[in-house]
Design a protein around this motif. Structure first.
Motif, PDB file in Angstrom:
ATOM      1  N   ILE A 257       0.837  -1.203   0.000  1.00  0.00           N
ATOM      2  CA  ILE A 257       0.000   0.000   0.000  1.00  0.00           C
ATOM      3  C   ILE A 257       0.874   1.256   0.000  1.00  0.00           C
ATOM      4  N   LEU A 258       1.909   1.274   0.832  1.00  0.00           N
ATOM      5  CA  LEU A 258       2.787   2.434   0.900  1.00  0.00           C
ATOM      6  C   LEU A 258       3.545   2.639  -0.405  1.00  0.00           C
ATOM      7  N   GLN A 259       3.867   1.535  -1.086  1.00  0.00           N
ATOM      8  CA  GLN A 259       4.663   1.630  -2.304  1.00  0.00           C
ATOM      9  C   GLN A 259       3.815   1.932  -3.533  1.00  0.00           C
ATOM     10  N   LEU A 260       2.687   1.238  -3.679  1.00  0.00           N
ATOM     11  CA  LEU A 260       1.895   1.334  -4.907  1.00  0.00           C
ATOM     12  C   LEU A 260       0.551   2.025  -4.718  1.00  0.00           C
ATOM     13  N   GLY A 261       0.079   2.126  -3.481  1.00  0.00           N
ATOM     14  CA  GLY A 261      -1.158   2.851  -3.223  1.00  0.00           C
ATOM     15  C   GLY A 261      -2.435   2.078  -3.485  1.00  0.00           C
ATOM     16  N   ILE A 262      -2.372   0.739  -3.671  1.00  0.00           N
ATOM     17  CA  ILE A 262      -3.591  -0.047  -3.911  1.00  0.00           C
ATOM     18  C   ILE A 262      -4.195  -0.441  -2.557  1.00  0.00           C
ATOM     19  N   VAL A 263      -4.954   0.482  -1.999  1.00  0.00           N
ATOM     20  CA  VAL A 263      -5.421   0.356  -0.623  1.00  0.00           C
ATOM     21  C   VAL A 263      -6.511  -0.705  -0.485  1.00  0.00           C
ATOM     22  N   SER A 264      -7.539  -0.630  -1.328  1.00  0.00           N
ATOM     23  CA  SER A 264      -8.672  -1.541  -1.172  1.00  0.00           C
ATOM     24  C   SER A 264      -8.237  -2.996  -1.340  1.00  0.00           C
ATOM     25  N   PHE A 265      -7.401  -3.266  -2.334  1.00  0.00           N
ATOM     26  CA  PHE A 265      -6.908  -4.621  -2.553  1.00  0.00           C
ATOM     27  C   PHE A 265      -6.158  -5.122  -1.318  1.00  0.00           C
ATOM     28  N   GLY A 266      -5.289  -4.287  -0.759  1.00  0.00           N
ATOM     29  CA  GLY A 266      -4.502  -4.697   0.399  1.00  0.00           C
ATOM     30  C   GLY A 266      -5.361  -5.055   1.593  1.00  0.00           C
ATOM     31  N   PHE A 267      -6.365  -4.228   1.891  1.00  0.00           N
ATOM     32  CA  PHE A 267      -7.189  -4.500   3.067  1.00  0.00           C
ATOM     33  C   PHE A 267      -8.139  -5.671   2.840  1.00  0.00           C
ATOM     34  N   ILE A 268      -8.561  -5.892   1.596  1.00  0.00           N
ATOM     35  CA  ILE A 268      -9.372  -7.080   1.316  1.00  0.00           C
ATOM     36  C   ILE A 268      -8.554  -8.334   1.589  1.00  0.00           C
ATOM     37  N   MET A 269      -7.296  -8.347   1.158  1.00  0.00           N
ATOM     38  CA  MET A 269      -6.451  -9.521   1.358  1.00  0.00           C
ATOM     39  C   MET A 269      -6.141  -9.739   2.841  1.00  0.00           C
ATOM     40  N   VAL A 270      -5.843  -8.669   3.564  1.00  0.00           N
ATOM     41  CA  VAL A 270      -5.575  -8.813   4.997  1.00  0.00           C
ATOM     42  C   VAL A 270      -6.829  -9.301   5.717  1.00  0.00           C
ATOM     43  N   GLY A 271      -7.993  -8.758   5.349  1.00  0.00           N
ATOM     44  CA  GLY A 271      -9.247  -9.214   5.953  1.00  0.00           C
ATOM     45  C   GLY A 271      -9.519 -10.676   5.667  1.00  0.00           C
ATOM     46  N   ALA A 272      -9.202 -11.125   4.450  1.00  0.00           N
ATOM     47  CA  ALA A 272      -9.389 -12.534   4.111  1.00  0.00           C
ATOM     48  C   ALA A 272      -8.479 -13.424   4.946  1.00  0.00           C
ATOM     49  N   VAL A 273      -7.237 -13.002   5.153  1.00  0.00           N
ATOM     50  CA  VAL A 273      -6.312 -13.788   5.970  1.00  0.00           C
ATOM     51  C   VAL A 273      -6.768 -13.816   7.424  1.00  0.00           C
TER      52      VAL A 273
END
Length: 323
Positions: A257-273
């Motif tokens: 997220i800090l590097q590329l800014g794809i916030v929604s994708f990152g939090f969806i993946m963390v939520g899935a884990v």
């Protein structure tokens, strides 16, 4: 297997945290992106929603095809906010799956996390079928029927989430090995410098500079693949190892997220884990709480043990000195 089913916590706070993270990440897409940017021409075709398959036809955007799409966005957003609130998890999981299906099957520009959300929320419908709480933030009531059919369905649904998320990470890591830039360790160097999908935000210059150093570029590329393998393998283990998988996933996606800014994708993946690791997180939550309490207690004791500065001695009375 029967013992595992009976011991499965059908009412889980950690599972609720994961559900809310996924729902809020999806809500951010609809909240900050107008419909004109989500439904755009692809391949020269006119702007329309494809409703040819049965899954696409079940989307809200197909069922209400004549309605204004921005209004439909607001309706899906409202569904996701209700889900994120945690009310009636047994029933709102169905609402969550429908919202996820509508987003993934209908919008023109998915970000990758939408497909993951659709699959995970489908299994969450099963995983929460024996959750009788009013809010998923409440403590487990312990009144769920451990020997009921619903308990078995919930256990199978959680295993579905667990296996699916582990497969996603393992497949992602192994697929990168056949790609030249990833296998040789130069992928992040090129990703940082892509015109439309590169380093962005406050740390773009830092990311470009760090990937220009060969060792750091190798560590970031191979480290990402190694981290994905670790997440996949730890999710298939028990107890604290699942909690470690959630921690590694959070660190990996925060960096992305800090590097590329794809916030929604990152939090969806963390939520899935977090959903997949919910049993391990629930089991280790008391230990973590106890550890934090001991740390705070030690800090207070250390603070109280520090001697206070003595009050400065009173200056001698000049009158007394002169007498």
């Amino acid at each position: 297997m029967e013992r595992s089913v009976r011991r499965f916590p059908a009412e889980s706070r950690a599972l609720g945290v994961g559900r809310s993270m996924i729902a809020l990440a999806q809500a951010s897409i609809l909240l900050f992106t107008p419909a004109s940017h989500l439904f755009v021409p692809v391949g020269g075709d006119e702007i329309k929603v494809d409703c040819s398959t049965s899954a696409q036809a079940a989307s809200l955007y197909c069922l209400a095809g004549s309605a204004d799409r921005q209004l439909l966005n607001f309706l899906v957003l409202a569904m996701l906010l209700v889900v994120a609130s945690g009310i009636l998890p047994r029933y709102t999981t169905v609402l969550h799956f429908w919202a996820s299906l509508s987003i993934n099957q209908s919008i023109s520009l998915p970000d990758g996390g939408d497909a993951v959300a659709q699959v995970v929320t489908f299994f969450l419908v099963l995983a929460c079928v024996n959750d009788r709480r009013t809010w998923h933030w409440q403590r487990p009531g312990g009144e769920e029927r451990k020997g009921s059919v619903r308990q078995g369905i919930a256990w199978a649904g959680w295993w579905g989430v667990r296996l699916q998320v582990a497969y996603i990470y393992l497949d992602s890591a192994l697929a990168k090995l056949s790609v030249g830039p990833w296998s040789e360790g130069s992928a992040t160097y090129y990703v940082a410098r892509m015109e439309n999908f590169g380093a962005a935000g406050l740390f773009d210059d830092l990311f470009r500079w760090s990937t220009s150093i060969t060792l750091l570029a190798l560590l970031s590329a191979w480290g990402a693949m190694f981290g994905e393998c670790v997440i996949a393998l730890l999710l298939l283990r028990r107890g604290s190892r699942q909690a470690v998988a959630a921690l590694v996933s959070a660190c990996l996606h925060v960096m992305i997220i800090l590097q590329l800014g794809i916030v929604s994708f990152g939090f969806i993946m963390v939520g899935a884990v977090v959903c997949a690791a919910s049993r391990g997180l629930d089991a280790n939550a008391p230990r973590l709480k106890s550890l934090l309490s001991r740390i705070r207690g030690s800090a207070r004791e250390g603070h109280s043990a520090v001697p206070t500065d003595p009050e400065p001695a009173n200056r001698a009375d000049p009158v007394a000195l002169g007498s």
